[in-house]
Design a protein around this motif. Structure first.
Motif, PDB file in Angstrom:
ATOM      1  N   GLU A   1      -3.109   3.781   8.441  1.00 52.17           N
ATOM      2  CA  GLU A   1      -2.041   2.877   8.009  1.00 52.17           C
ATOM      3  C   GLU A   1      -2.341   1.427   8.385  1.00 52.17           C
ATOM      4  OE1 GLU A   1       1.642   4.595   9.370  1.00 52.17           O
ATOM      5  OE2 GLU A   1       1.494   6.219   7.898  1.00 52.17           O
ATOM      6  N   ARG A   2      -2.988   1.223   9.520  1.00 46.94           N
ATOM      7  CA  ARG A   2      -3.375  -0.138   9.913  1.00 46.94           C
ATOM      8  C   ARG A   2      -4.398  -0.707   8.938  1.00 46.94           C
ATOM      9  NH1 ARG A   2      -7.331  -2.851  12.083  1.00 46.94           N
ATOM     10  NH2 ARG A   2      -8.649  -1.025  12.368  1.00 46.94           N
ATOM     11  N   ILE A   3      -5.398   0.099   8.597  1.00 45.70           N
ATOM     12  CA  ILE A   3      -6.421  -0.352   7.653  1.00 45.70           C
ATOM     13  C   ILE A   3      -5.818  -0.577   6.273  1.00 45.70           C
ATOM     14  CG2 ILE A   3      -8.513   0.361   6.428  1.00 45.70           C
ATOM     15  CD1 ILE A   3      -9.417   1.645   9.090  1.00 45.70           C
TER      16      ILE A   3
ATOM     17  N   ALA B   1      -2.211   6.488  12.332  1.00 43.70           N
ATOM     18  CA  ALA B   1      -1.913   5.092  12.678  1.00 43.70           C
ATOM     19  C   ALA B   1      -3.069   4.176  12.269  1.00 43.70           C
ATOM     20  CB  ALA B   1      -1.638   4.968  14.174  1.00 43.70           C
ATOM     21  N   GLU B   2      -4.308   4.625  12.472  1.00 48.54           N
ATOM     22  CA  GLU B   2      -5.474   3.816  12.098  1.00 48.54           C
ATOM     23  C   GLU B   2      -5.572   3.686  10.576  1.00 48.54           C
ATOM     24  OE1 GLU B   2      -9.127   1.611  12.686  1.00 48.54           O
ATOM     25  OE2 GLU B   2      -7.216   1.862  13.688  1.00 48.54           O
TER      26      GLU B   2
ATOM     27  N   TRP C   1       0.851  -1.181   0.000  1.00 48.30           N
ATOM     28  CA  TRP C   1       0.000   0.000   0.000  1.00 48.30           C
ATOM     29  C   TRP C   1       0.888   1.232   0.000  1.00 48.30           C
ATOM     30  CZ3 TRP C   1      -0.151   3.926   3.553  1.00 48.30           C
ATOM     31  CH2 TRP C   1       0.468   3.699   4.765  1.00 48.30           C
TER      32      TRP C   1
ATOM     33  N   ILE D   1     -13.588   4.907   9.254  1.00 51.45           N
ATOM     34  CA  ILE D   1     -12.536   4.711  10.251  1.00 51.45           C
ATOM     35  C   ILE D   1     -13.008   5.244  11.605  1.00 51.45           C
ATOM     36  CG2 ILE D   1     -10.618   4.771   8.621  1.00 51.45           C
ATOM     37  CD1 ILE D   1     -10.096   7.669   9.440  1.00 51.45           C
TER      38      ILE D   1
ATOM     39  N   THR E   1      -2.819  -1.497   5.588  1.00 49.35           N
ATOM     40  CA  THR E   1      -2.061  -2.743   5.663  1.00 49.35           C
ATOM     41  C   THR E   1      -2.998  -3.944   5.546  1.00 49.35           C
ATOM     42  OG1 THR E   1      -0.369  -1.697   7.031  1.00 49.35           O
ATOM     43  CG2 THR E   1      -0.484  -4.100   7.108  1.00 49.35           C
ATOM     44  N   GLU E   2      -4.140  -3.877   6.209  1.00 44.14           N
ATOM     45  CA  GLU E   2      -5.108  -4.972   6.124  1.00 44.14           C
ATOM     46  C   GLU E   2      -5.723  -5.077   4.725  1.00 44.14           C
ATOM     47  OE1 GLU E   2      -7.926  -4.993   9.305  1.00 44.14           O
ATOM     48  OE2 GLU E   2      -6.364  -4.952  10.832  1.00 44.14           O
TER      49      GLU E   2
END
Length: 86
Positions: A28-30, A25-26, A6, A59, A32-33
Motif C-alpha cells: 500500500e505504501r508503494i 502495508a509495504e 490507487w 518489494i 501510494t507512491e
C-alpha cells in the motif's frame, strides 16, 4: 501532488488476502507512491524497455514483487497481483 489514486484489482481480499500485515502495508505504501507519480507511473519498474502495460516492482529487498497497471485515462494505479516469497 498528483490527483491520481490507487486501488486493488479486482479487490483487496483477492490480491492481499493471507499476506502478512507488514507486506500489505509495504504494498500500500508503494501503491501510494506510484499514484503520487501520476502519469510517470507508466515507466516505473519492469519491463525497462517500454512503458505502459502490466508492470512489476520489487518489494522488501527482492523478497517479492507487485504487478500493477497505471491507467492514465482513469488516473489510477491498479495493484493486480502480489507475489511474496517470504
Amino acid at each position: 501532488m498528483s490527483d491520481w489514486k490507487w486501488d486493488y484489482n479486482p479487490d483487496e481480499t483477492y490480491i492481499a488476502g493471507g499476506l502478512p500485515p507488514g507486506v500489505v502495508a509495504e504494498v500500500e505504501r508503494i501503491a501510494t507512491e506510484l499514484a503520487a507519480l501520476g502519469p510517470d507511473a507508466v515507466r516505473v519498474g519492469r519491463p525497462f524497455d517500454r512503458e505502459g502495460g502490466l508492470r512489476e516492482f520489487d518489494i522488501l529487498g527482492g523478497r517479492g514483487f507487485i504487478s500493477f497497471l497505471a491507467v492514465p485515462r482513469q488516473q489510477c494505479v491498479y495493484v493486480c497481483g502480489v507475489t511474496w516469497y517470504g
